[in-house]
Design a protein around this motif. Sequence first.
Motif, short mmCIF file in Angstrom:
data_model
loop_
_atom_site.label_atom_id
_atom_site.label_comp_id
_atom_site.label_asym_id
_atom_site.label_seq_id
_atom_site.Cartn_x
_atom_site.Cartn_y
_atom_site.Cartn_z
N LEU A 1 -10.92 0.17 11.47
CA LEU A 1 -11.11 0.17 10.02
C LEU A 1 -12.55 -0.27 9.71
O LEU A 1 -13.07 -1.17 10.36
N TRP B 1 -1.83 -5.11 3.00
CA TRP B 1 -2.83 -5.97 3.64
C TRP B 1 -2.28 -7.39 3.78
O TRP B 1 -1.28 -7.75 3.15
N ARG C 1 -1.44 4.66 7.84
CA ARG C 1 -2.35 4.17 8.88
C ARG C 1 -1.82 2.85 9.50
O ARG C 1 -1.85 2.65 10.70
N LEU C 2 -1.34 1.95 8.65
CA LEU C 2 -0.84 0.67 9.16
C LEU C 2 0.54 0.83 9.82
O LEU C 2 0.88 0.10 10.75
N SER D 1 -2.04 7.30 2.45
CA SER D 1 -2.61 7.33 3.81
C SER D 1 -2.92 5.93 4.35
O SER D 1 -2.83 5.68 5.55
N GLU D 2 -3.25 5.00 3.45
CA GLU D 2 -3.53 3.63 3.93
C GLU D 2 -2.26 3.01 4.53
O GLU D 2 -2.31 2.37 5.58
N ALA D 3 -1.12 3.27 3.86
CA ALA D 3 0.15 2.74 4.38
C ALA D 3 0.49 3.43 5.69
O ALA D 3 0.89 2.78 6.66
N LEU E 1 0.85 -1.20 0.00
CA LEU E 1 0.00 0.00 0.00
C LEU E 1 0.88 1.24 0.00
O LEU E 1 2.04 1.18 0.40
N THR F 1 -12.93 -8.76 0.88
CA THR F 1 -13.01 -7.71 1.90
C THR F 1 -13.87 -8.16 3.06
O THR F 1 -15.03 -8.56 2.88
#
Length: 431
Positions: free
Chosen positions: A343, A314, A290-291, A286-288, A283, A378
């Motif tokens: 999430l 993911w 976040r993790l 912002s997704e990266a 990722l 998902t």
Amino acid sequence: MSFNIIVGAQWGDEGKGRYTDLMAAEADLVGRYSGGDNAGHTVTVSGEIFKLHLIPSGIVHSKPICLIGGGVVLNPAVLLREMAALAERGVDVGPHRLKISKKAHLITPAHIALDKALETQKGKGAIGTTLRGIGPAYTDKASRIGLRAGLFSDLEATAVAIKKHIATKNKLLSKVYGMELLDVVEIVDQYIGYAKLLQAHLVDDMVLVHDYLKNGRSVLAEGAQGTFLDIDHGTYPFVTSSHPTAPGALTGLGVGPKMVDRVIGVAKAFTSRVGNGPFPCELSGSEAARLRGTGDNPWDEFGTTTGRPRRVGWLDLVMLRHAHRLNSLTELAITKLDVLSGLEEVPVCVSYELDESRIDYVPSDLDALGRCTAVYETLPGWQEDVTGIRRFEDLPVNAQSYINFIAEQVNVPIKYISVGPARDQVITIET
Ligand code: IMP
């Protein structure tokens, strides 16, 4: 008697140290079987953080003795620093407690200089090594010109071998790579000093391990790095130079396959990688972020050894199934479930698409792996903070479903789930 192996099921940094720590409470001997100080294992005990690179994480318990196995490459300067730091905090690292295999190979300043030279030479194709001299030390081992730790039992032989080694490497460093010469006299003196300090720790690792097993005691093999950094089975050439997979525990400590009881595969609830190389579920943005976290917490995604921000993505179940085939996992330990709280949805990679076909393995050909795209399923997320939960049935229903989904898809039972960095933030699932 038991012989249990802890193995990283992804690209390293899965949180193996904390499971070694957990299982070390029951072990009589904890042995590191591969890699060197490229590893970084964080163990948190009563709010105190221990960062270990070479010494098995079991050292922070009082019971087990710890062994640096024959499959390891060992930088004595790093080892002595780590021993001093532990001793300062009251941890016993004396020769009766910390053993070093005579077969472990020594890392020298020449290996470190060569690691840098090789990475520089590769330019954009650099592996992104930890620059700890790991590759060059294993190269010497395979070329049968390596320096084994057993050398330290003889000071004169140490002086002769180190002198010859540095003089030879100096030719390579200066003539091929245009680098500065290393100071032979200074390095010989240093290694004589290391030999004096470490010779009392030397053992024949397989004799020690088999003595323990014969006497009905429990041995825990501690892996470093992860399955996909294995020199044969990982994403070559973006791998380390040893065998972090479970079979590496057998050669690294001198044990046959029939002795193995449990193989605990440790995997994050998502995926991370440091260094270069393919990463189908990666990722960005912002997704990266976040993790990854901000770096304020020891649990955040920044390398223990290098401080580099880790690449994140993911959870990749293709990798975990592949890791099961390579390691014969008897159980999984899932770390960092707490990071996924909050999430709305959690995508999970269930297969790869390669040239319009669905596949369920990690291709050994790097070009093919580069063409793989992740196929996601998902799952619904959960909002609750899970850091205080200690029983599986108390987890939010969607978190339980996430865990059950992983177990079904990989076909391996999940034994442990960690929900925070502290030693007690673990859910054990009794089977
Ligand atoms: P080396 O082991 O220093 O030669 O590095 C080779 C590759 O393995 C690089 O991509 C490193 O980032 C990676 N690597 C080595 N040790 C670790 C580790 O303990 N955790 C994660 N990645 C590692």
